[in-house]
Design a protein around this motif. Structure first.
Motif, PDB file in Angstrom:
ATOM      1  N   CYS A 190     -39.846  25.792 -39.999  1.00  9.15           N
ATOM      2  CA  CYS A 190     -41.199  25.401 -40.380  1.00  9.15           C
ATOM      3  C   CYS A 190     -41.392  23.894 -40.254  1.00  9.15           C
ATOM      4  CB  CYS A 190     -41.489  25.831 -41.814  1.00  9.15           C
ATOM      5  SG  CYS A 190     -41.461  27.609 -42.054  1.00  9.15           S
ATOM      6  N   ARG A 191     -42.628  23.514 -40.014  1.00 11.08           N
ATOM      7  CA  ARG A 191     -42.993  22.111 -39.898  1.00 11.08           C
ATOM      8  C   ARG A 191     -42.991  21.457 -41.276  1.00 11.08           C
ATOM      9  NH1 ARG A 191     -48.892  20.215 -37.514  1.00 11.08           N
ATOM     10  NH2 ARG A 191     -48.669  17.958 -37.853  1.00 11.08           N
ATOM     11  N   SER A 241     -42.150  22.736 -35.177  1.00 12.13           N
ATOM     12  CA  SER A 241     -41.739  24.055 -35.656  1.00 12.13           C
ATOM     13  C   SER A 241     -41.369  24.887 -34.449  1.00 12.13           C
ATOM     14  CB  SER A 241     -42.860  24.726 -36.462  1.00 12.13           C
ATOM     15  OG  SER A 241     -43.982  24.980 -35.635  1.00 12.13           O
TER      16      SER A 241
END
Length: 531
Positions: free
Chosen positions: A120-121, A101
């Protein structure tokens, strides 16, 4: 931030020393991706934290400019869909699943209120790590299978001893390998394949080839509707092995998406090269539950409806959907491009239909629904619990199974008060969902059969005259001929005449069968009339 998703797994299965080497390997990969001037600040628990200077380094700008995207988009694509990093170990290979991220401050904003653009991851869907020697032994055996499959994906470009790690790499065709039987071809390297970092010293893998499996018209059996792309490993003995048995292992360790992206990219290459062929590819339900990782597929299908219309993605039955909302979004986007999506039924024999939102399900429900409905509490637009309420207002009583990863007691009580058939809290075992679906389908089937029987009985009952219906009701309630004659003011002989006519019109052979089949209907009608 760059994280090794299976860091704890590697630590438990191979030891802390190997886990430390895994971190060092990923650290080298990060420096390769972002340049030697990337500032790696610290590492903790398999997670590497650092910063990349702005503006992008020259090598990074070249990649971004070549791909005609802005640096933020390039960075997001790399970290949302990062490479698989290979770590040589004890004559074999350990595959490291990576996710990341990022966040970028806006220099024009004040220090106290500085907005961030970020990525975002993506979630990791591999099984949770276990304990004990048996689990470690199984994990190492599974890892050997995963390494043999992912190691067979062709290298895209050599640079500093590693395969190229950028998300867009153009390759050239390889010569077709030798094969023992059946049509086999070696795909050209995809324009956007699954990329990986494989250092020198990793043992050479068996090459991956593809076999064509024609799917023919079910009526004539002659016309080929499309070809299913079957990945195989070509052994040094010349024999080929299908990867079907490897897929559950890839899913168990969380690497299914790595193979599936390569297969889909290869299919797209074939479709773009030959306008007369239609291709189907199997992908895991686990893979399609991470919609952001499929940007490559969506970009290549944009504006290419002729390609999309010849692509079928078959979602396999070897795993359940970890995230229904993501899977529905994935399927919906493919359908907007014109792709066909075949969803297997997990071996249960049911036809599966997906809806992109609760509103779409409600619109479809107005046309009638049968089977069972699986709702996630968190869905785009209308929530699952609200959909459940609206189904009731539409007088639709199809069994509903509610699932949620954010459930509490109040939510479960609310769902059950709205007559949910089952409420499952994530993570749940596949078998729990299958058992719930099976029981719900059995209930719906029973309700459907009873409904059909009632409609059939109602049609037959409408053939009775008013006097015959009066006699019929009393027969079903257990009254004898003398009592019926007294209540209705007729002779017993007349009651017998009516009874023979009733048995004939209702297609029953004797009074016992009449009572067995029709008494529940008469009692229900009586209860409805009297409130």
């Amino acid at each position: 931030m760059v994280a090794i998703d299976n860091f704890e797994h590697v630590s438990l299965a191979y030891g802390s020393g190997v886990a430390a080497r895994a971190v060092a390997q990923v650290r080298r990969a990060v420096l390769q991706w972002f340049g030697r001037h990337a500032d790696i600040q610290f590492e903790s628990g398999g997670i590497i934290y650092g910063a990349v200077p702005r503006p992008l380094l020259p090598a990074q700008r070249d990649v971004a400019e070549r791909d005609a995207v802005n640096p933020q988009a390039w960075l997001n694509r790399l970290l949302v869909n990062p490479p698989v990093v290979f770590l040589p170990h004890d004559g074999g290979t350990i595959c490291l699943s990576i996710s990341g991220s990022w966040a970028e401050p806006d220099d024009g904003a004040g220090q106290a209120e500085r907005p961030f653009s970020s990525g975002c991851r993506v979630p990791f869907f591999g099984e949770m790590p276990g304990r004990g020697a048996a689990w470690a032994e199984r994990y190492r055996a599974d890892m050997a299978i995963v390494a043999s499959v992912l190691g067979a994906i062709p290298r895209e470009q050599e640079r500093d001893g590693y395969a190229a790690a950028g998300p867009v790499v153009t390759g050239a065709a390889d010569p077709a390998p030798c094969s023992t039987a059946g049509p086999v071809f070696r795909m050209v390297t995809p324009r956007e394949p699954i990329v990986r970092c494989q250092p020198d010293g990793v043992p050479p893998a068996e090459p991956m080839v593809f076999a064509w499996r024609p799917v023919r018209d079910g009526q004539s059996g002659r016309d080929v509707l499309f070809y299913e792309l079957i990945p195989q490993l070509c052994g040094r003995d010349g024999l080929r092995r299908d990867l079907a048995e490897c897929r559950p292992v890839l899913e168990r360790l969380g690497f299914a998406v790595a193979l599936d992206q390569y297969l889909v990219a290869s299919a797209l290459d074939l479709l773009e090269a030959d306008p007369d062929v239609a291709v189907a590819v199997q992908v895991s339900a686990q893979s399609v539950s991470t919609c952001p990782r499929w940007g490559m597929l969506f970009r290549r299908l944009t504006g290419c409806r002729s390609v999309a219309s010849r692509l079928t993605l078959a979602i396999t039955e070897t795993a359940s959907f970890p995230d229904f909302a993501e899977a529905i979004q994935f399927v919906s986007r493919l359908q907007t491009f014109g792709c066909a999506v075949a969803i297997d039924n997990f071996g249960l024999g049911y036809e599966v239909e997906l809806f992109e939102s609760g509103a779409a399900l409600l619109e479809r429900a107005r046309q009638g629904l049968s089977g069972c409905i699986v709702l996630d509490v968190r869905m785009p637009g209308v929530s699952g619990l609200e959909v459940q309420k609206r189904l009731a207002t539409l007088d639709i009583h199809t069994p509903v199974i509610v699932v949620s990863g954010f459930a509490d007691i109040a939510m479960a009580v609310q769902a059950m008060k709205s007559n949910a058939f089952e409420f499952l809290t994530k993570p749940f075992r596949d078998q729990d969902l299958f058992d719930a679906i099976g029981a719900a389908m059995e209930l719906d089937s029973s309700r459907t059969m009873q409904s059909q029987e009632r409609r059939h009985a109602d049609r037959l009952m409408r053939n009775l005259t008013a006097r015959e219906h009066e006699v019929f009701v009393r027969l079903c309630l257990g009254q004898v001929g003398k009592q019926i004659a007294h209540d209705l003011g007729m002779s017993e002989a007349t009651v017998k005449v009516h009874r023979r006519s009733i048995l004939h019109k209702l297609s029953v052979k004797h009074l016992g069968e009449l009572i067995l089949n029709y008494a529940p209907i008469v009692r229900r009608q009586s209860e409805e009339q009297h409130g």
